[in-house]
Structures are given as C-alpha cells and as structure tokens.
Design an enzyme around this catalytic site. Sequence first.
Site, PDB file in Angstrom:
ATOM      1  N   ALA A  16       0.876  -1.164   0.000  1.00 32.47           N
ATOM      2  CA  ALA A  16       0.000   0.000   0.000  1.00 32.47           C
ATOM      3  C   ALA A  16       0.918   1.221   0.000  1.00 32.47           C
ATOM      4  O   ALA A  16       2.093   1.132   0.343  1.00 32.47           O
ATOM      5  CB  ALA A  16      -0.888  -0.015   1.231  1.00 32.47           C
ATOM      6  N   GLY A  25       0.699  -4.981   0.925  1.00 32.16           N
ATOM      7  CA  GLY A  25      -0.457  -5.023   0.028  1.00 32.16           C
ATOM      8  C   GLY A  25      -0.138  -5.684  -1.309  1.00 32.16           C
ATOM      9  O   GLY A  25      -1.032  -6.221  -1.964  1.00 32.16           O
ATOM     10  N   GLU A  71      -0.511  -9.260  -0.656  1.00 33.39           N
ATOM     11  CA  GLU A  71      -1.951  -9.509  -0.462  1.00 33.39           C
ATOM     12  C   GLU A  71      -2.699  -9.485  -1.797  1.00 33.39           C
ATOM     13  O   GLU A  71      -3.609 -10.285  -2.026  1.00 33.39           O
ATOM     14  CB  GLU A  71      -2.512  -8.456   0.498  1.00 33.39           C
ATOM     15  N   GLU A 120       4.517  -4.991   7.290  1.00 34.40           N
ATOM     16  CA  GLU A 120       3.750  -3.922   7.944  1.00 34.40           C
ATOM     17  C   GLU A 120       4.181  -3.693   9.378  1.00 34.40           C
ATOM     18  O   GLU A 120       4.122  -2.581   9.890  1.00 34.40           O
ATOM     19  CB  GLU A 120       2.249  -4.242   7.914  1.00 34.40           C
TER      20      GLU A 120
HETATM   21  N1  CAA Z   1       4.655   3.267  -0.581  1.00 33.07           N
HETATM   22  C1  CAA Z   1       5.049   4.425  -1.108  1.00 33.07           C
HETATM   23  N2  CAA Z   1       6.207   4.573  -1.751  1.00 33.07           N
HETATM   24  C2  CAA Z   1       7.005   3.495  -1.851  1.00 33.07           C
HETATM   25  C3  CAA Z   1       6.651   2.252  -1.320  1.00 33.07           C
HETATM   26  C4  CAA Z   1       5.401   2.150  -0.665  1.00 33.07           C
HETATM   27  N3  CAA Z   1       4.956   0.993  -0.155  1.00 33.07           N
HETATM   28  N4  CAA Z   1       7.641   1.370  -1.568  1.00 33.07           N
HETATM   29  C5  CAA Z   1       8.580   2.049  -2.240  1.00 33.07           C
HETATM   30  N5  CAA Z   1       8.206   3.330  -2.422  1.00 33.07           N
HETATM   31  C6  CAA Z   1       8.940   4.398  -3.091  1.00 33.07           C
HETATM   32  C7  CAA Z   1      10.087   4.887  -2.229  1.00 33.07           C
HETATM   33  O1  CAA Z   1       9.622   5.831  -1.285  1.00 33.07           O
HETATM   34  C8  CAA Z   1      10.993   5.501  -3.260  1.00 33.07           C
HETATM   35  O2  CAA Z   1      10.471   6.762  -3.629  1.00 33.07           O
HETATM   36  P1  CAA Z   1      11.455   8.053  -3.723  1.00 33.07           P
HETATM   37  O3  CAA Z   1      12.324   7.722  -4.898  1.00 33.07           O
HETATM   38  O4  CAA Z   1      10.515   9.160  -3.965  1.00 33.07           O
HETATM   39  O5  CAA Z   1      12.205   8.112  -2.451  1.00 33.07           O
HETATM   40  C9  CAA Z   1      10.793   4.586  -4.475  1.00 33.07           C
HETATM   41  O6  CAA Z   1       9.562   3.907  -4.249  1.00 33.07           O
HETATM   42  C10 CAA Z   1      11.885   3.542  -4.599  1.00 33.07           C
HETATM   43  O7  CAA Z   1      11.974   2.822  -3.369  1.00 33.07           O
HETATM   44  P2  CAA Z   1      13.346   2.596  -2.581  1.00 33.07           P
HETATM   45  O8  CAA Z   1      14.271   3.724  -2.827  1.00 33.07           O
HETATM   46  O9  CAA Z   1      13.002   2.292  -1.172  1.00 33.07           O
HETATM   47  O10 CAA Z   1      13.877   1.296  -3.340  1.00 33.07           O
HETATM   48  P3  CAA Z   1      14.860   0.169  -2.763  1.00 33.07           P
HETATM   49  O11 CAA Z   1      15.217  -0.667  -3.934  1.00 33.07           O
HETATM   50  O12 CAA Z   1      15.938   0.779  -1.951  1.00 33.07           O
HETATM   51  O13 CAA Z   1      13.959  -0.705  -1.735  1.00 33.07           O
HETATM   52  C11 CAA Z   1      11.969  -1.883  -1.023  1.00 33.07           C
HETATM   53  C12 CAA Z   1      12.874  -1.466  -2.206  1.00 33.07           C
HETATM   54  C13 CAA Z   1      12.711  -2.850  -0.117  1.00 33.07           C
HETATM   55  C14 CAA Z   1      10.745  -2.560  -1.630  1.00 33.07           C
HETATM   56  C15 CAA Z   1      11.561  -0.632  -0.218  1.00 33.07           C
HETATM   57  O14 CAA Z   1      11.052   0.339  -1.126  1.00 33.07           O
HETATM   58  C16 CAA Z   1      10.501  -0.875   0.818  1.00 33.07           C
HETATM   59  O15 CAA Z   1      10.790  -1.410   1.881  1.00 33.07           O
HETATM   60  N6  CAA Z   1       9.221  -0.462   0.553  1.00 33.07           N
HETATM   61  C17 CAA Z   1       8.146  -0.552   1.492  1.00 33.07           C
HETATM   62  C18 CAA Z   1       7.649  -1.975   1.642  1.00 33.07           C
HETATM   63  C19 CAA Z   1       6.549  -2.023   2.682  1.00 33.07           C
HETATM   64  O16 CAA Z   1       6.739  -1.737   3.838  1.00 33.07           O
HETATM   65  N7  CAA Z   1       5.333  -2.423   2.244  1.00 33.07           N
HETATM   66  C20 CAA Z   1       4.192  -2.523   3.113  1.00 33.07           C
HETATM   67  C21 CAA Z   1       3.368  -1.294   2.995  1.00 33.07           C
HETATM   68  S1  CAA Z   1       2.044  -1.266   4.175  1.00 33.07           S
HETATM   69  C22 CAA Z   1       0.806  -2.153   3.526  1.00 33.07           C
HETATM   70  O17 CAA Z   1       0.915  -2.682   2.456  1.00 33.07           O
HETATM   71  C23 CAA Z   1      -0.478  -2.230   4.318  1.00 33.07           C
HETATM   72  C24 CAA Z   1      -1.442  -3.279   3.849  1.00 33.07           C
HETATM   73  O18 CAA Z   1      -1.538  -4.353   4.412  1.00 33.07           O
HETATM   74  C25 CAA Z   1      -2.343  -3.052   2.728  1.00 33.07           C
END
Ligand code: CAA
Length: 261
Positions: free
Chosen positions: A69, A112, A115, A135
């Site tokens: 998400a 998400g 999911e 999460e």
């Molecule tokens: N939401 C918003 N933006 C996101 C994102 C997310 N879930 N995941 C990545 N991005 C964005 C980053 O903020 C970044 O944007 P900027 O360039 O503007 O800074 C861009 O995508 C590239 O990401 P990274 O620089 O972090 O890329 P990376 O290769 O270093 O890492 C990753 C990749 C490990 C996937 C890392 O991006 C990450 O950990 N993302 C979040 C994963 C996460 O926590 N997901 C769960 C979300 S909560 C949820 O989903 C609730 C639910 O149950 C529905």
Amino acid sequence: VDKREYLMVERRGANDCVAVITLNRPKALNALCDPLMEELARTLDEVESDDKVAAIVITGSEKAFAAGADIKQMQDLKFTKCYSGNFLSGWDRVSRCKRPVIAAVNGYALGGGCELAMMADIIIAGENAKFGQPEINLGTIPGAGGTQRLPRAIGKSRAMQLCLTGDLIDAKQACDWGLVSSVHPPEKLLDEAVSIGEKIATKSKLIVQMCKEAINKSYDASLTEGLHLEKRLFHSTFATNDRKEGMDAFVEKRKPNFTDS
Ligand code: CAA
C-alpha cells in the site's frame, strides 16, 4: 498496448483470450495508491465483460510486482478517516473476478503487494521474487487479507513468523511453502502466465467459473459446507451443454467443442 495512468492492458494468447494487466507506477515500485486500485477495479470490470477473455494475468515490473500500500498516502491518515471511509475495502474486487486471475510476480510483492497476489487464483513467480508482510516494521498490520490468506496458504507458524518479524522470503522458499505454484526465469514469467491462461481458455468458461467458485469456497467454509457446494456445482454441470459435449468428445475420441453454455 493500452497505457493508462497506473497500468497497461493488452490482450495476449490465441484469439486474444488472455487479458494482461501490468501495474505501471515505476517511480513508487508500484505502491498501491487508491487511484491505482480504482483503475485496476475499473479495468477488471471492463476485461471481464469481454467474452473473448478467458483468463486475466496481473503482473508488475521486473523490480516490483508491488511494494505494498502507498505509505506516503497513509502517513498522515487518521483512524477516523480509515474507519469511516472503510480504507482498503475496495481492494477485494480482485478476489471477486469470475474469470481466473494469475498473478505473475517478479521482484517485490510486499505488504499489500503480497496480499494482491494472494487475491489471485494462481501465483507464479520469477526467480528474483521476494514476498513478505513487513507492515509490522511500520507499526501496523496487514490490512488487505494478509493475516487470513497467508496462514491458509503457508500455515500458521510460517505466516506468524513472516508477519511478526517482517522478514522476506525468496521465490524458492515461497514455492517450497506452497504460496506460489512454480518459479521461472524472470524474462519468461509472463509467457508462462499467458500459456496457463491459454490452456484454461480451451475449457468451458462456464465450467471453469464453477470450478473456481468451488475451490474458493474451501477458503471460507467448513468442510461440510464446502463439500455441499461442490456437490451442487458438480450436479449443476449436468445442466450444461458443455458437460455433455466434454463427455461425448471423450467417448468419440475427438476434441471437445465447448460453447460456454
Ligand atoms: N509506498 C510508497 N512509496 C514506496 C513504497 C510504498 N509501499 N515502496 C517504495 N516506495 C517508493 C520509495 O519511497 C521511493 O520513492 P522516492 O524515490 O521518492 O524516495 C521509491 O519507491 C523507490 O523505493 P526505494 O528507494 O526504497 O527502493 P529500494 O530498492 O531501496 O527498496 C523496497 C525497495 C525494499 C521494496 C523498499 O522500497 C521498501 O521497503 N518499501 C516498502 C515496503 C513495505 O513496507 N510495504 C508494506 C506497505 S504497508 C501495507 O501494504 C499495508 C497493507 O496491508 C495493505
């Protein structure tokens, strides 16, 4: 290829029988913001109303199926708005598709994203895929089915471990644990998904829909209830032309000519 704001749609396979939806929000690793999920729901409505479409593939990029998400969208969200607006409730459109949905996962399928993949009927993965429910690292819990679908897919202990530690698993682990059906070189993944869709397209759409309904029931019903529905749907196939055609063709040693009726 029909390029929309957050995704692309194209028809693949013999007679354009497979609709391929590619999530396309590369700057955010396909983070699933509301407008993206709304576009996905509208696109599913559209492809499902096309009689040519026998199966749907949902995929992302080589780097990310979907990184979850949209954390930036959620950052300042308050309980009141979450609750009153029933945040994320629209996501289940994917799990209500009448046509089989195949998730072809390369790269990250997190939160998400994992999911969303689990809302599909079949998940296949590229060797580079990573799955997880991180999460917990954000001070929240899975909110689009992760706590319910993951234990059903891989068992309680493994689901607990993934959701409580936030650890990711790779494609091989996901396959060993039964989350995905098979693992492929990333560049071959989409072709493989399309060929599964094409194979399904040679069957009767009507019977495929019944079979999918029966299997899905196993996820949320008692065994007795599930077996009852299965039996009734099985009986119902005997009210169709395609059941008769399928058995006639077998006995006459020829290929069936299904008419989806
Ligand atoms: N939401 C918003 N933006 C996101 C994102 C997310 N879930 N995941 C990545 N991005 C964005 C980053 O903020 C970044 O944007 P900027 O360039 O503007 O800074 C861009 O995508 C590239 O990401 P990274 O620089 O972090 O890329 P990376 O290769 O270093 O890492 C990753 C990749 C490990 C996937 C890392 O991006 C990450 O950990 N993302 C979040 C994963 C996460 O926590 N997901 C769960 C979300 S909560 C949820 O989903 C609730 C639910 O149950 C529905």
